[in-house]
Design an enzyme around this catalytic site. Structure first.
Site, PDB file in Angstrom:
ATOM      1  N   GLU A   1      -5.921  -7.817   0.738  1.00  0.00           N
ATOM      2  CA  GLU A   1      -6.340  -7.903   1.946  1.00  0.00           C
ATOM      3  C   GLU A   1      -7.439  -7.162   1.887  1.00  0.00           C
ATOM      4  O   GLU A   1      -8.510  -6.453   0.951  1.00  0.00           O
ATOM      5  CB  GLU A   1      -5.901  -6.455   2.419  1.00  0.00           C
ATOM      6  CG  GLU A   1      -3.675  -7.039   3.802  1.00  0.00           C
ATOM      7  CD  GLU A   1      -3.781  -5.229   4.041  1.00  0.00           C
ATOM      8  OE1 GLU A   1      -2.033  -5.601   4.170  1.00  0.00           O
ATOM      9  OE2 GLU A   1      -4.345  -4.847   4.477  1.00  0.00           O
TER      10      GLU A   1
ATOM     11  N   GLU B   1       1.162  -1.306   0.117  1.00  0.00           N
ATOM     12  CA  GLU B   1      -0.113   0.130   0.016  1.00  0.00           C
ATOM     13  C   GLU B   1       0.997   1.068   0.097  1.00  0.00           C
ATOM     14  O   GLU B   1       1.117   2.010   0.476  1.00  0.00           O
ATOM     15  CB  GLU B   1      -1.308  -0.046   0.830  1.00  0.00           C
ATOM     16  CG  GLU B   1      -1.553  -1.399   1.182  1.00  0.00           C
ATOM     17  CD  GLU B   1      -3.195  -0.801   2.332  1.00  0.00           C
ATOM     18  OE1 GLU B   1      -4.416  -1.462   2.325  1.00  0.00           O
ATOM     19  OE2 GLU B   1      -2.835  -0.005   3.200  1.00  0.00           O
TER      20      GLU B   1
END
Length: 437
Positions: A350, A163
């Site tokens: 995720e 991320e």
């Protein structure tokens, strides 16, 4: 066996949020060790000195994952545990720890995945500018080379950066995450160097041909508040920032400066050949999404000309994180990324739901039931989805939120460190068992 039955299920954890053991057996300080030293920066005044104590309890957690029927255990490597000063001497005890984690995963029949960087930069490198210093491309490449040397013989799947938009936005623009830097100049420089580093890290790992190497991309559904030109343009700008900036340069599309004009300033940090160096053909993409944001255009917000319309104003229920829980974003982004490349393997690396301490865990079960519906829908449309990794196994240190949000399917007693399966873990165990029958 159907496409859905072939999906692999696993979980994701991160070193800085779980390992603890922050200053033993040769580990150097990370930016999160330094950031949490000033307790007022963390909502519950906590830190990750002990966290879930995964460093000493890794077998217990891997056993938990395996007992639930999970097939993949994704964990991150702590850079300062491997190279305490960020460069230079390797900490053999740190290498030994991760070898033990990998070997135990294989012993119990679960596939280990490595994330090379999940936000815990060595503080010694931050003292030199961290991601704003172009030298970090070389520092990171050398670090990945060491990981390849020690772990690539047994670990096939690798995720480079987790991320990027979150760690660069939170740490180098808004200052709410470590290292607490702020400003557009920091963000732009750090972003360019992180993407260059990721591209070079990919090339290092691909020297070993049998490895599968990808990246994990944070995705947030962005919608305009009103059907006006001003709000639609604001939504396009924020979407370019949140969902395109950290993937399109790798696809050879360059930075999305036409839709996000402020990013044009990144050219200041170019060196000859940079745009070509950014191009990499990842073996897979990891999609990670939790929420939706609604924005409206406004003239007084610098650089972006947009502001969020809070869920409360939209009469939308939020989680303990203050987010709108949005499982509908999962099929949306899987389909959207499939349009970049229909053949590219996609993983949901995720997803999860934060609950308050005393909130009914049935809410998490219902969330994952909606996730399952979304995954089935994209498989029916031909999207090349391979599997899902839950965030997360055990309730952990959730960055600036401390231990307040509970993302785990296993409860952690902070005083005793005892693990207790929640209703969602027991539901998942039964669900996965029925899939296999």
């Amino acid at each position: 066996m159907s496409k859905f039955q072939k999906l692999l299920w696993g979980c994701t954890i991160a070193a800085a949020q779980t390992e603890g053991a922050y200053n033993i057996e040769g580990k150097g300080p990370s930016i999160w060790d330094e950031f949490t030293r000033k307790s007022y920066k963390i909502k519950d005044r906590s830190n990750a000195k002990i966290a879930t104590d995964f460093y000493h309890r890794y077998k217990e957690d891997i056993d938990l994952a395996a007992s639930l029927g999970l097939k993949i255990f994704r964990f991150s490597i702590s850079w300062p545990r491997i190279i305490p000063h960020g460069t230079g001497d390797v900490n053999t005890k740190g290498v030994d720890f991760y070898n033990n984690v990998i070997d135990y995963c294989l012993k119990v029949g679960i596939q280990p995945w490595i994330t090379t960087y999940h936000w815990d930069l060595p503080q010694k490198l931050q003292d030199k500018g961290g991601w704003t210093n172009r030298e970090i491309v070389n520092w990171y490449t050398d670090y990945v080379e060491i990981l390849k040397e020690h772990f690539a013989d047994r670990v096939k799947y690798w995720i480079l950066i987790n991320e990027g938009v979150v760690c660069m936005g939170g740490g180098y623009f808004l200052g709410v995450h470590a290292p607490g830097k702020r400003g557009i100049r920091n963000f732009i420089a750090a972003t360019h160097h992180l993407l260059l580093a990721q591209a070079e890290g990919f090339r290092v790992l691909k020297q070993k041909k049998d490895l599968q190497v990808g990246t994990a991309i944070s995705c947030t559904k962005i919608e305009p508040y009103r059907d006006t030109i001003n709000d639609r343009k604001a939504a396009i700008r924020i979407d370019a920032l949140m969902n395109r900036l950290f993937i399109e340069p790798h696809l050879g599309m360059g930075y999305p400066h036409e839709d996000l004009p402020i990013i044009s300033r990144i050219s200041k940090y170019y060196q000859e050949g940079d745009l070509e160096r950014l191009k990499v053909d990842f073996d897979f993409w990891g999609i990670q999404t939790y929420t939706r944001e609604v924005v409206k255009g406004t003239w007084y917000i610098p650089y972006l000309g947009a502001m969020l319309v809070r869920p409360k104003k939209r009469n939308v229920k939020t989680s303990i994180m203050g987010w709108e829980t949005y499982p509908q974003g999962i099929p949306y982004f899987l389909e959207r990324f499939a349009k970049y490349d229909t053949k590219k393997p996609l993983w949901l690396t995720e997803c999860g739901m934060a609950l308050a301490k005393d909130e009914d865990d049935q809410n998490r079960i219902e969330y994952y039931q909606k996730v399952i519906i979304g995954m089935k829908s994209v498989l029916d449309k031909g999207v090349n989805l391979k599997g899902i990794l839950l965030w997360t196994l055990v309730d952990n240190f959730e960055w600036a939120e401390g231990y307040i949000p509970k993302f785990g399917i296993v409860e952690l007693d902070k005083k005793t460190l005892k693990r207790t399966m929640k209703k969602s873990a027991l539901w998942l165990k039964e669900y996965l068992l029925n899939i296999e029958l």
